[in-house]
Design an enzyme around this catalytic site. Structure first.
Site, PDB file in Angstrom:
ATOM      1  N   GLU A 158       0.811  13.372   1.679  1.00  0.00           N
ATOM      2  CA  GLU A 158      -0.387  12.565   1.438  1.00  0.00           C
ATOM      3  C   GLU A 158      -1.469  12.819   2.482  1.00  0.00           C
ATOM      4  OE1 GLU A 158       2.688  11.404   1.338  1.00  0.00           O
ATOM      5  OE2 GLU A 158       3.002  10.429  -0.601  1.00  0.00           O
ATOM      6  N   PHE A 179      10.908  -2.681  -2.491  1.00  0.00           N
ATOM      7  CA  PHE A 179      11.056  -1.252  -2.233  1.00  0.00           C
ATOM      8  C   PHE A 179       9.680  -0.580  -2.155  1.00  0.00           C
ATOM      9  CE2 PHE A 179      11.526   3.161  -3.853  1.00  0.00           C
ATOM     10  CZ  PHE A 179      12.197   3.660  -2.750  1.00  0.00           C
ATOM     11  N   GLN A 180       9.467   0.162  -1.104  1.00  0.00           N
ATOM     12  CA  GLN A 180       8.208   0.870  -0.839  1.00  0.00           C
ATOM     13  C   GLN A 180       6.999  -0.056  -0.794  1.00  0.00           C
ATOM     14  OE1 GLN A 180       7.996   4.399  -3.427  1.00  0.00           O
ATOM     15  NE2 GLN A 180       8.973   5.562  -1.769  1.00  0.00           N
ATOM     16  N   LYS A 220       1.238  -2.353  -9.563  1.00  0.00           N
ATOM     17  CA  LYS A 220       1.744  -1.605 -10.716  1.00  0.00           C
ATOM     18  C   LYS A 220       1.506  -2.369 -12.028  1.00  0.00           C
ATOM     19  CE  LYS A 220       5.682   1.349 -11.804  1.00  0.00           C
ATOM     20  NZ  LYS A 220       7.060   1.716 -11.424  1.00  0.00           N
ATOM     21  N   MET A 264      -5.587  23.286  24.712  1.00  0.00           N
ATOM     22  CA  MET A 264      -6.541  22.387  25.358  1.00  0.00           C
ATOM     23  C   MET A 264      -5.824  21.472  26.357  1.00  0.00           C
ATOM     24  SD  MET A 264      -9.682  21.793  25.716  1.00  0.00           S
ATOM     25  CE  MET A 264     -10.859  22.055  24.388  1.00  0.00           C
TER      26      MET A 264
END
Lengths: 192, 580
Positions: free
Chosen positions: B70, B132-133, B182, B495
Site C-alpha cells: 500500500e 478483524f483488520q 463495508k 547521508m
C-alpha cells in the site's frame, strides 16, 4: 519590556472556537495543542446561539507568539468556522463548582451556612447524609470556598471548564452569514 | 454492442438520471469518474472487496494499477498528482492496508500534494470492537490529512467524495482520507452526484489585498539588492510564466527551494540556483546580504533557513503564501500577501518598475566561480578514481537535455541529483522534501510515468532507499511502466554516514550495507538491467539504459565515502555554508 519579550512571555489565553457540529472535532483541536506540547488547562464545549454551530472554549498558558500560531492552525481545520483569542480583559468568564459535604457539618452551628451565604454560593440539594453546594465564579473564587469547606470534610469536588463571552460587538450569526457569502471558495485572478 | 459501450451508456444513464439505485461501491466509482479520475493505485483486501468487485465492471473507465504494498500505492498516487497537478487516488483495505498508507499521506500533507485515499473499513456494527483488520484509521490519519471522513451509510458517498476532491485540490492542496465501512459499500441507494463548490467553514483562496500589493511593490521598487525565493507554490498555482515575467521586468535574481525546482529553467539568466542545506553557495550567502527577500509559495523550512535567528535579519521580507498559518510561522513578514501565487504575481507585475540589478547578480556569479572551483568541477568532471554521483547526473542531464522528469529518493543522491540536473521543464522535480521519505522514488516514479507517459521519467535512488520499496519492481513489470531506474550504489546509508563523519567522529554506527545482488533481483522481476562501476563504460551504459523501450534499471557503483558539499550544518546560519 520590548515587543519581542512581550510576545514570548507566558500568560493565560482563552480561545473561542466556532465549529460545525461534527464528531471528531475535539480530537482535531487537541492534536494542535499536543503537537506543540501545550497543555489545555480548561475546555468546554457547548452549542452556540446559532443552530448547528458548536462553541469550544479553551484556556491555555503560553506565549502570545505561540497562541497566534496555534489559532491559525485551528482556523485551518476544514470544519472550523472561526477561532478567536482573548486575554483576560477582553472577556467575561465564569466557571461552576460543586461541593459535596457531610450533612453532619451543618448540624454543628451556623458556621457553614454563613460561609455558603457569604461566598455567594447556594445549596442545591440536602440529603440525609450529604449536602451539595454550588458556586459560580472565577477559579480563584471557587478555590477559596474549597479551602473553607475543606475542614468540614469535603466528600467530593468538581469544577467545570471556563465559559467565556467576549466583550466584542461581533454577532455570531452575522459572522457566519459573512462566511457563507464569501468569495474565497474559488480562485479569482484579477487583471490589473 | 461490446462491453465497453454498454458500460459507458450505463454510466451516462446513472450520472444523468435523478434516481438510479446502485450500491455504495458503484457510486464511489461513478464519483471518481465524475471528478475526472482515470487511474487508481491500490491493493485489495477483505474490507474493500465490494469496491474491487464494482471495479471489475468499470475496468474500461478506470485503470487500476495493483502495487505490491500500500505504501507503493500512495507514493504512486503522489507521483501522479505531482506531475499532472490533478488529484491522485489510491485504494487500500482496512487495518494494515490503511496503516501502510500513513507514511505516504504524511508525505503528501507536508509537501502539499492533492490526494484522495479511499480505505475500506469493517462493517459499521463492528466499529470499535477490535474486529478483524479493524484500525482506527480516522484517529490515526487526523494529524496528517487536510480532511478525513468516515462513511457508514451509502447515501453519504456522493457528499463525502465531492468534498474530498474539492478540499484536496483547492487552496494549499493536501491529502484527504475517506474511510468507508463495508456495509456502506454494499448498501444500495438513489445515486445523484453534484460537485462541491463551497463549504462555509473552508476558505481556500483568501482575498487579495490591494494595499498589501502596493506596499510590496513599493518595497520592491526601492530595493537595491532584492532576491526572489521560488517555492513549490509557484508550480502548484501554475504561476511559472508570471514568475518569469515578474523577475524579467524587475531584473531580480531568483533561487529555488528543493520543491520549487523546475519552475524556472536552470539556464534562465536570472536564475541563480538552489537554496538550503546542500544548495548553491551564492543563494545561501546572499540571503544574508539582500535587502529585500521575496518568498513566493514557500514555508521557510528549517532545511532552507538554518538558524532562524541568523536568517535574513537585515532584509525586508515579502511573503506571498496561500496558507495563512505559514505566514509569520518561521520568518516574520514585513509584508504578507496571503493569496495564491499566480494571483499575487499578476498584480505585482503591473505595479513594479522596470529594473536591472546587474551588479547584484554579478555577486551571485562571483560565488558561482568559488563553488565551481571548490566543488562542482571536481564532482562533475573527475578524471580519476571511482565514479562520482555528480558526474552520472551531469551526464544524464546532458543526454536528456534536462527535459526528463526526475524523481529522487532521499539522501545524498537526492541532493546531488537536484543540484546537478539542469531542469528545463516545469513539474519535473518530484521528491520527498518535507518528510524525507526513503523508499519514495520508485513508486512515485511509477505514478509520474503513468501520469505523463509522453515524458522520460527517471528515478534516482540510493541502495538504501531502493530496498525500502524494491517490491514495486513487480508493479513496474506487471503494468509495464516505462520508468528508468538509476541506483547510485555506495553500499552505505550515505547521508547518515556523511553526518557521522563530520559530526560524530567517523563513528559509522549501522550505516554500512551488505547489499544483495541488485542485478539478480531485477532480472528476477524480468526488467532489463545493467551494472557499471568503471568510468570508461559509463556513457555507453547510460545511453543503452535511456534508449531501452519500457522499464530499465541501471546500477552505478559510486565512490563509497563521498560527501555532498556545499553544506549548511544543521542549526548553523546560511552564511556559514561550508564548501569542504
Amino acid at each position: 519590556m520590548n515587543e519581542e519579550d512581550e510576545n514570548l512571555k507566558v500568560r493565560e489565553f482563552t480561545l473561542s472556537v466556532l465549529t460545525e457540529d461534527k464528531s471528531g472535532l475535539l480530537n482535531l483541536l487537541t492534536i494542535i495543542f499536543t503537537r506543540r506540547n501545550l497543555n489545555i488547562s480548561s475546555l468546554n464545549v457547548s452549542n452556540s446561539e446559532v443552530r448547528g454551530v458548536s462553541r469550544f472554549t479553551i484556556v491555555t498558558q503560553t506565549s502570545k507568539d505561540m497562541v497566534g500560531k496555534v489559532v491559525k492552525q485551528i482556523r485551518k481545520l476544514v470544519d472550523v468556522l472561526g477561532a478567536f483569542v482573548y486575554e483576560e480583559d477582553q472577556i467575561f468568564y465564569q466557571e461552576i463548582a460543586l461541593y459535596k459535604v457531610p450533612t453532619q457539618a451543618f448540624l454543628e452551628g451556623n458556621r457553614i451556612e454563613d460561609l455558603v451565604r457569604n461566598s455567594g454560593a447556594r445549596i442545591l440539594v440536602i440529603e440525609k447524609d450529604h449536602i451539595i453546594i454550588e458556586k459560580t465564579g472565577h477559579s480563584n473564587e471557587t478555590h477559596e470556598l474549597y479551602k473553607k469547606l475543606e475542614p468540614f470534610g469535603l466528600l467530593e469536588f468538581v469544577r467545570s471548564g471556563r465559559v467565556a463571552i467576549s466583550k466584542s460587538k461581533r454577532k455570531t450569526e452575522a459572522y457566519i452569514k459573512e462566511l457563507e457569502a464569501s468569495e474565497s471558495n474559488k480562485l479569482s485572478i484579477k487583471d490589473f | 454492442m461490446n462491453e465497453m459501450n454498454t458500460a459507458t451508456l450505463e454510466f451516462e444513464k446513472k450520472i444523468s438520471a435523478k434516481a438510479a439505485k446502485i450500491s455504495g461501491s458503484e457510486a464511489l466509482l461513478l464519483c471518481l469518474i465524475a471528478e475526472g479520475v482515470d487511474t487508481i493505485f491500490g491493493y485489495p483486501g477483505g474490507a474493500i472487496m465490494p469496491i474491487y468487485d464494482a471495479l471489475y465492471k468499470y475496468k474500461d473507465r478506470l485503470t487500476h494499477i495493483l502495487t505490491r504494498h500500500e505504501q507503493g500505492a500512495v507514493h504512486a498516487a503522489q507521483g501522479m498528482a505531482r506531475v499532472t497537478g490533478k488529484v491522485g487516488v489510491c485504494f487500500a483495505t482496512s487495518g494494515p492496508g490503511a496503516t501502510n498508507l500513513i507514511t505516504g499521506i504524511a508525505d503528501a500533507q507536508i509537501d502539499s500534494t492533492p490526494l484522495v485515499c479511499i480505505t475500506g473499513q469493517v462493517p459499521s456494527h463492528l466499529l470499535g470492537t477490535d474486529a478483524f483488520q479493524e484500525t482506527d484509521v480516522m484517529g490515526i490519519s487526523m494529524p496528517i490529512t487536510k480532511w478525513n471522513y468516515q462513511v457508514t451509510k451509502a447515501e453519504e458517498i456522493p457528499f463525502a467524495l465531492a468534498r474530498a476532491f474539492y478540499i484536496a485540490s483547492t487552496g494549499r492542496p493536501g491529502p484527504v482520507l475517506i474511510d468507508i465501512t463495508k456495509d456502506a459499500q454494499f448498501a444500495e441507494f438513489d445515486f445523484e452526484y453534484q460537485k462541491c463548490e463551497r463549504i462555509r467553514s473552508y476558505h481556500p483562496y483568501p482575498e487579495l489585498s490591494l494595499d498589501k500589493l502596493k506596499e510590496a511593490a513599493q518595497i520592491i521598487n526601492d530595493a537595491k539588492k532584492p532576491f526572489i525565493l521560488v517555492g513549490q507554490g509557484v508550480q502548484l498555482s501554475g504561476a511559472e510564466q508570471e514568475l518569469i515575467q515578474f523577475a524579467e521586468k524587475t531584473g531580480i535574481p531568483m533561487a529555488s527551494t528543493l520543491l520549487g525546482l523546475s519552475a524556472v529553467p536552470t539556464n534562465h539568466p536570472l536564475y541563480v540556483g538552489y537554496l538550503g542545506m546542500h544548495g548553491n553557495y551564492g543563494p545561501n550567502i546572499k540571503t544574508n546580504e539582500c535587502d529585500v527577500l521575496i518568498a513566493i509559495g514557500m514555508r521557510f523550512d528549517d532545511r532552507v533557513t538554518g538558524d532562524l535567528k541568523l536568517y535574513a535579519r537585515q532584509a525586508k521580507v515579502i511573503h506571498i503564501e496561500i496558507d495563512p498559518s505559514e505566514i509569520d510561522k518561521n520568518v516574520k513578514a514585513t509584508v504578507a500577501i496571503n493569496t495564491d501565487a499566480k494571483a499575487a504575481l499578476k498584480g505585482l507585475i503591473s505595479m513594479v518598475d522596470q529594473g536591472n540589478h546587474a551588479a547584484w547578480i554579478a555577486e551571485f556569479h562571483a560565488c558561482d566561480v568559488i563553488e565551481n572551483d571548490k566543488v562542482i568541477q571536481a564532482e562533475t568532471f573527475p578524471d580519476s578514481g571511482e565514479i562520482k554521483m555528480a558526474e552520472v547526473i551531469r551526464r544524464i542531464s546532458e543526454l536528456t537535455s534536462g527535459e526528463a522528469i526526475l524523481v529522487t529518493d532521499v539522501g545524498q543522491h537526492q541532493m546531488v541529483a537536484n543540484r546537478y540536473y539542469k531542469f528545463q521543464k516545469t513539474l519535473s522535480c518530484i521528491t520527498s522534501g518535507g518528510l524525507g521519505t526513503m523508499g519514495f522514488a520508485l513508486p512515485a516514479a511509477m505514478g509520474a510515468k503513468t501520469g505523463r507517459p509522453d515524458r522520460t521519467v527517471i528515478a534516482v535512488i540510493g541502495d538504501g532507499g531502493f530496498q525500502m520499496t524494491i517490491q514495486e519492481l513487480g508493479t513496474i513489470r506487471q503494468s509495464n511502466i516505462g520508468v528508468k531506474i538509476l541506483i547510485l550504489n555506495n553500499n552505505f546509508l550515505g547521508m547518515v554516514r556523511q553526518w557521522q563523519q563530520l559530526f560524530f567522529e567517523k563513528r559509522y554506527s549501522f550505516t554500512e550495507l551488505d547489499n544483495p545482488d541488485f542485478q539478480l533481483i531485477t532480472q528476477g522481476y524480468r526488467i532489463p538491467t545493467q551494472k557499471v562501476s568503471n568510468r570508461e563504460y559509463l556513457d555507453k551504459a547510460l545511453e543503452d539504459w535511456l534508449s531501452t523501450d519500457g522499464p530499465a534499471l541501471l546500477e552505478v557503483v559510486v565512490e563509497q565515502e563521498e560527501n555532498v558539499f556545499p553544506m549548511v550544518p544543521s542549526g548553523a546560519s546560511v552564511s556559514d555554508i561550508r564548501l569542504e
